[in-house]
Structure formats: structure tokens, C-alpha cells
Motif scaffolding. Structure first.
Motif: not given
Ligand SMILES: Cc1cc2nc3c(=O)[nH]c(=O)nc-3n(C[C@H](O)[C@H](O)[C@H](O)COP(=O)(O)OP(=O)(O)OC[C@H]3O[C@@H](n4cnc5c(N)ncnc54)[C@H](O)[C@@H]3O)c2cc1C
Length: 353
Positions: A311-337
Motif C-alpha cells: 500500500g505504498l501508493g505514490t510514495k514508495g521511495c520514502s515509505l518503504a525504508p521507514y516502515f520496512g524498518k518498523q516491520l523488521a523491528d517488530k519481527i525482532t521484538g524491538k518496536e511496535l508498528i
């Protein structure tokens, strides 16, 4: 059976960033991707523009997203020994009096990211424009195709890429594990762009796919250090090559380039550019956009091992790094989405049978 922590489906911007952050956290993964030369990421202009729309509104979360993206692209660039991001100004030639007034009004109320064009004739050697210009600064320009190619090489060399089509109907949920073909994982994350709208796990999410067309145009002797905009945008993307686009179609019956867009593009070039040009390519691609213009991030309410970054729509370049990190951190138990993007907001829809 090959065992990994995470299976990722799709290597556009979403899958690239999620896999990069997982790698950095020491999480093992396999990324399954079948290249689509017209995927949204491959066809994107790569621009991160902090101010958009007719009223020059500051884009959602941009004060956080843009510096984060700049650091992230520089970091992956250092890792792969390439450069993927440059700062750039966007020169906005006002196409109408209303747009000129909107720029002046926004500048008086909030000058952030705007620079008024002092010398109205500065670009007159190359462009036709009557109402002056203003600049949007800073923007960031990402070379998405180069990033995707370089990361794919790294994935192959490190035995992390499975180059094939993924069939979601063949995914087996067995106890705490997931199995696909000869692979077993604790999590699977769908980064499959427009395909998620047909994916049995996530097709109930309110996707609103959007078609965009663009041209690649050779224009010799036009400086490639700026993005030029007059309704459509001309974005530098190679030696003497500019990306001209784009259309935004919410209703379409095919994903092919159209005669109508090509004609509009040619008219735009004839009317606005004073230099000779040659059209090299014309393409169409589908943006994985959403009805409420917010990404889809997180895990399925019926199986917390099946997730999505989309659902990155028209803004994949800025949204993908930021929310990709949030999801990776969620998987490793470090952060909430962030609840604004967490798909738990669609729990009722996703659990409806
Ligand atoms: C014309 C156009 C211009 C754009 N310009 C910009 C811009 O300037 N700036 C910006 O920020 N954004 C821009 N965007 C938006 C941006 O491109 C998207 O937000 C972003 O690329 C989406 O990335 P993604 O990884 O979610 O999806 P995709 O890029 O679509 O990647 C999905 C990947 O998954 C693979 N895949 C899908 N299903 C399967 C399967 N079953 N098996 C195996 N592989 C599969 C696909 O082949 C693809 O490689 C533009 C989009 C378009 C169309």
C-alpha cells in the motif's frame, strides 16, 4: 527442507528494504521474486517530494520520512558501494494563475520547502513558461532501478534469492511454522505490490490500484541537476534521459501504455520544451495504492506469522525504508508498528469469512 526465520515475497522497494533491515538484525530470510519489468518500483521516477498537490500541502510525515530515507539510502549505498540518492531541487513552472497564487499563499503562511523564483527568465533558454516559477527544495532523487539491481546481486551472491513465481495457495500453515516448496519459515511477509490485491490472505484490504504511464525522453543539453515540473514532471534518470510523467488513473481496464497518454506527452514536450527531443520508451505500471492513502503494515489477525508491507501508493521511495524498518523491528521484538499503518485497523474486514 531449508529453514529460515522469514520468507519474503516480492523484491520491489518494500521487499528490498524489509530484507535489508532483517539482514542487518541478523535475521535469516529467503526472498522469492519473479521480476516484472513493469513493476511500480522499476518504473518509478524515484522522487521524494516534500510538497505536493494543487495546494502545495506538506506530505504526510515528511519531516520524519525524508531525513530517515536519506540516511537509509546512503547507508545501503555504503553497504553495496554504490550511490543511490541525491539531493535535488524541483523547478515548478506555474501552469495557471491559480497555481502561482497557491505558491505565493503557501509561502506566506509557511515557507518550509519553498523558494520563490527570483529570476523569472532563468530557464527561458530551455522551457516555455509565462507565469514564472518557484522551487521546491530539498527533494531527494532515488535511483530505484540501480538499487533493486544491486540488492538482487547481493541476494543472489548470499543465497537469499529464490527466482520464481510464488503461489499463495501452496503455502502450508503447519503448527508454528509455515512451509512453501522446500522451505520452512517462522514468518512470511508479502511485499508483492499490486498482486496483494488478489492474494487470498490480504485481498480484503481496501486497495485502490492506480495506473501510471510515463515516457523516457532523450533531451540533449538540458541540465540534469533539477526536476522540472509544469503539470507533468521531467525527472533526470540517466545520461541525457528524462522520465516524463505521470498519469494517475483510478479506473482502468488494462495495464498497457495508451495512445492517449503518448499523445498528451508529445503535446507537452512540443509546447513546453525548446530543445530537440526523442521519445525512447513509453510504459505503464500499477501503483499499489490504498483507499485511505496509508500503507498496509503488520500481521494478519487470524495468523500472526503472515504479514504484509504494501500500500505504498505514490510514495514508495520514502515509505518503504521507514516502515520496512518498523516491520523488521517488530519481527525482532524491538518496536511496535505505528497504529496509523498497522493492518490491525482492518481486523473486522480481515476476519470476515
Ligand atoms: C509511473 C510510476 C511513477 C512512480 N514514481 C514514484 C516516485 O517518483 N516516488 C515514489 O516515492 N514513488 C513513486 N511511485 C510509487 C512507487 O513506485 C511504489 O509505491 C512502490 O514501487 C511500490 O513498491 P512495492 O515493493 O510495494 O511493489 P512493486 O514495486 O510492485 O514490487 C512487487 C514485487 O513483487 C513481485 N511479485 C508480485 N507477486 C509475486 C509472486 N506471486 N511471486 C513472485 N514475485 C511476485 C513483483 O514482480 C515485484 O518485483 C511511482 C509509481 C509508478 C507506477
Amino acid at each position: 527442507m531449508k529453514k529460515v526465520d522469514v520468507l519474503i515475497v516480492g523484491q520491489g522497494l518494500a521487499g528490498t528494504w524489509l530484507s535489508y533491515w532483517l539482514h542487518k538484525s541478523g535475521v535469516s530470510f529467503k526472498l522469492i521474486d519473479q521480476i516484472n519489468p513493469d513493476s511500480a518500483s522499476i518504473r518509478a521516477a524515484g522522487l521524494i517530494n516534500p510538497v505536493t498537490g494543487r495546494r502545495l500541502v506538506t506530505t504526510w510525515m515528511i519531516d520524519e520520512l525524508m531525513p530517515f530515507a536519506k540516511n537509509a539510502y546512503q547507508e545501503i549505498g555504503n553497504f553495496l558501494e554504490e550511490n543511490f540518492i541525491d539531493e535535488i531541487s524541483l523547478i515548478d513552472f506555474f501552469p495557471t494563475v491559480q497555481m502561482l497564487q497557491a505558491f505565493q499563499k503557501r509561502y506566506e503562511e509557511d515557507p518550509s520547502y519553498l523558494i520563490p523564483g527570483e529570476d523569472s527568465k532563468k530557464y527561458a533558454e530551455w522551457f516555455r513558461y509565462d507565469l514564472g516559477w518557484g522551487a521546491i527544495h530539498p527533494c531527494q532523487l532515488v535511483n530505484v532501478e540501480k538499487l533493486l539491481k544491486s540488492w538482487r546481486i547481493w541476494l543472489k551472491e548470499n543465497n537469499c534469492l529464490v527466482d520464481c513465481h510464488f503461489d499463495p495457495f501452496k503455502l502450508k500453515e503447519t503448527g508454528k511454522k509455515l512451509e512453501y516448496s522446500n522451505m520452512r519459515a517462522s514468518y512470511i511477509i508479502f511485499c508483492d505490490g499490486k498482486s496483494s490485491a488478489q492474494n487470498p490472505y490480504f485481498n480484503k484490504l481496501p486497495f485502490a490500484l492506480n495506473k501510471g504511464e510515463a515516457l523516457l525522453v532523450e533531451i540533449k543539453s538540458l541540465p540534469a541537476d533539477k526536476v522540472y515540473k509544469k503539470g507533468m514532471s521531467l525527472v533526470p534518470c540517466g545520461e541525457n534521459i528524462f522520465w516524463l510523467g505521470s498519469s494517475y488513473e483510478w479506473s482502468f481496464d488494462n495495464d498497457l501504455p495508451s495512445e492517449k497518454f503518448r499523445k498528451n506527452g508529445e503535446e507537452w514536450l512540443n509546447f513546453n520544451i525548446k530543445l530537440p527531443y526523442a521519445i525512447q520508451e513509453h510504459f505503464a505500471s500499477i501503483r499499489p495504492a490504498t483507499l485511505e492513502r496509508r500503507p498496509f503494515v503488520g500481521f494478519h489477525p487470524l495468523n500472526s506469522r503472515i504479514g504484509i508491507l504494501n500500500g505504498l501508493g505514490t510514495k514508495g521511495c520514502s515509505l518503504a525504508p521507514y516502515f520496512g524498518k518498523q516491520l523488521a523491528d517488530k519481527i525482532t521484538g524491538k518496536e511496535l508498528i505505528d497504529p496509523l499503518v498497522d493492518i490491525s485497523r482492518f481486523e473486522k474486514i480481515l476476519t470476515r469469512i
